[in-house]
Enzyme design. Structure first.
Site, short mmCIF file in Angstrom:
data_model
loop_
_atom_site.label_atom_id
_atom_site.label_comp_id
_atom_site.label_asym_id
_atom_site.label_seq_id
_atom_site.Cartn_x
_atom_site.Cartn_y
_atom_site.Cartn_z
N ASP A 35 0.83 -1.20 0.00
CA ASP A 35 0.00 0.00 0.00
C ASP A 35 0.86 1.24 0.00
O ASP A 35 2.07 1.18 0.12
CB ASP A 35 -0.85 0.03 1.28
CG ASP A 35 -2.03 -0.92 1.18
OD1 ASP A 35 -2.35 -1.33 0.07
OD2 ASP A 35 -2.60 -1.23 2.24
N LYS A 57 -4.46 2.68 -2.69
CA LYS A 57 -5.30 3.70 -3.31
C LYS A 57 -4.45 4.86 -3.77
O LYS A 57 -3.49 5.23 -3.12
CB LYS A 57 -6.34 4.19 -2.31
CG LYS A 57 -7.35 3.11 -2.00
CD LYS A 57 -8.33 3.52 -0.93
CE LYS A 57 -9.19 2.35 -0.52
NZ LYS A 57 -8.40 1.16 -0.08
N MET A 172 -8.22 9.42 9.96
CA MET A 172 -9.11 10.00 8.95
C MET A 172 -8.41 11.02 8.09
O MET A 172 -7.34 11.49 8.38
CB MET A 172 -10.26 10.71 9.64
CG MET A 172 -9.74 11.83 10.48
SD MET A 172 -11.06 12.67 11.30
CE MET A 172 -10.10 13.70 12.36
#
Ligand code: SAH
Length: 502
Positions: A35, A57, A172
């Site tokens: 990742d 991502k 977050m």
């Protein structure tokens, strides 16, 4: 043969926080699926023939869907591969490792889970914020703000979080912070409670801001904080003011470019990192050993004939001993000679081979070595100066003028090592550029690279500084002691002074 899939946590970013198990598995893997938020050096020890695949991502879009990743893991496992699925932090903490393990279990592919140090604990720890504390927090909740961005309402129970009797750690995107702070206070969490945001936790450039829950979003925005970041809500956030440590290191926030040959860079880079700098290796030079032939070969074969042997760099020592070995000799060949080393690095390299230097000056330039050699009678005796091809002739000239019969032989040559794209980009970010020899200055500039505007130039001594100035550079820092320790000291003092005046 059946394969196996390892779901491995790579920790929050500091490579020192990777587990032994993770390093062992990376080194042995046939395939590694990784990742974005893994430490930059994490894949360094992967096998050269390993299949490395980025499946994380891209900001805004997924490189590979979770289903596709699950399928790929199953497929590789079935094909008999040893697969490492490498994730930032811990694989089972907001890492979707649970889903991958379920897919593997369903397909009957063997797997192992290797926990990692999670960012929600490590980033606060590196910011001086303990997530629990005997007096201030007896519980901690890990919360994700990364709910499906398409959904207007997140699945979080704000009332429960507002009432939670302990620290909230939020993983977050920073963009969600205003909304989250507002939801928490609307649900009854005290707006005056402390909160902190830690950006790039455990990385050399880590930053932390602390405010109240009501004020943290504005403060974060003002500081221009960017992802990845962890938010901590709770009285423990205030402890940053007293027990922050990483961000208080003398070189924290500095990006220091090391231009010396890669083989020599690690000592300097390590010292800089220990002081909190991000040390980037931008080697301008490479050491190219001279073939063992001609006058070099003759000198090495007859090394026992010299009354004085002078060594002027750790590389010189290393290559001289290689040459001794190649000619069937060892340290005993130096038994009869007086040995002179130019500085402590050279002396240490000798010492590592069981040989102690007889002469070591207290300043580490050729002139100082000439001075201390005054005490050695060289009149009519043979001396060997074994060093770099491009070295100055100060030392052999001085010995000859005192009646010595000098052989000045080159063990190696310093050649240009053009910077790659990544190294150029690192150099562009540098706040300090270090030069440990004239050749690093010359060859860096000749390759077309330059210290970026605004970066400070730090030189190991007057000879290197003069070369830098001849090439149009301004030298801001010059070491008083002309070795790596001296350079680091001078650079640290300069950074401290600039901080005071800023
Ligand atoms: N499995 C990971 C978390 C993945 S979710 C772990 O256990 O740490 C990704 C989020 O983790 C990021 O949005 C950010 O909030 C947080 N994060 C990851 N690395 C971080 C770091 N070095 N500093 C601060 N936050 C980090």
């Amino acid at each position: 043969m059946s394969g196996i899939v390892y779901l491995v946590g790579a920790g929050p970013g500091d490579p020192g926080l990777m587990t032994r198990r993770s390093l062992e598995l990376i080194a042995g893997a046939d395939a590694i699926l990784y990742d974005r938020l893994i430490p930059a050096q994490a894949l360094e020890d992967a096998r050269p023939d390993a299949e490395l695949r980025y499946v994380g991502k891209q900001p805004g879009a997924a490189a590979l869907s979770q289903d596709a990743t699950n399928e790929l893991l199953v497929e590789l496992g079935r094909a008999g591969k040893r697969v490492v699925r490498l994730k930032g932090g811990d694989p089972f903490v907001f890492g979707r490792g649970g889903e991958e393990a379920e897919a593997l279990a369903a397909a009957g592919v063997p797997f192992e889970v290797v926990p990692g140090v999670t960012a929600g604990v490590a980033a606060p720890a590196y910011a001086g914020i303990p997530v629990t504390h005997r007096d201030a927090a007896s519980a901690v909740a890990f919360v994700t703000g990364h709910e499906d961005p398409q959904k207007p309402e997140t699945a979080l129970d704000w009332d429960a979080l507002a009432r939670f009797p302990g620290t909230l750690v939020l993983y977050m995107g920073i963009k969600k912070l205003p909304l989250i702070a507002e939801r928490l206070t609307a649900a009854g969490r005290d707006p005056d409670e402390a909160a902190a945001v830690v950006e790039r936790g455990t990385h050399p450039g880590q930053r932390t801001v602390v405010d109240t829950l009501a004020g943290i979003a504005a403060r974060t925005e003002l500081a221009g904080m960017r992802p990845p970041a962890i938010t901590v809500v709770g009285p423990v956030a205030r402890l940053h003011d007293t027990i922050a440590w990483l961000e208080r290191r003398p070189l924290h926030g500095e990006v220091v470019a090391v231009t010396r040959a890669r083989a020599q860079a690690s000592g300097l880079a390590r010292q800089l990192r220990e002081l909190g700098a991000e040390a980037v290796e931008t080697p301008a030079i490479r050491i190219e050993p001279r073939p063992l032939a001609g006058e070099l070969l003759t000198a090495v074969q007859r090394i026992g004939d010299y009354a004085l042997v002078c060594l002027t760099s750790p590389n010189g020592v290393r290559l001289l001993f290689d040459a001794l070995a190649e000619t069937g000799q060892d340290a005993r060949a130096l038994a009869g000679a007086t040995l002179a080393a130019i500085g402590p690095g050279t002396a240490a390299e000798l010492e590592r081979r069981g040989v102690r230097a007889d002469v070591l000056p207290d300043r580490f330039v050729a002139e100082a070595l000439v001075e201390v050699l005054e005490s050695v009678d060289v009149q009519g005796r043979r001396a060997l100066v074994a060093r770099a091809a491009e070295a100055r002739s100060v030392l052999p000239d001085a010995l000859r003028s005192r009646g010595a019969e000098v052989d000045d032989v080159a063990l190696y040559e310093t050649v240009a090592e053009p910077l790659g794209a990544a190294e150029r980009a690192d150099l562009e970010r540098a706040t300090y550029v270090t030069f440990t020899s004239s050749s690093t200055v010359r060859l860096l500039l000749e390759s077309g690279a330059r210290p970026p505007d605004g970066a400070r130039v730090a030189s190991i001594g007057p000879v290197t500084s003069a070369t830098a100035e001849e090439h149009g550079l301004t030298v801001h820092v010059e070491a008083e002691r002309h070795d790596v320790v001296g350079l680091v000291d001078a650079l640290t003092a300069d950074a401290a002074q600039r901080r005071v005046s800023a």
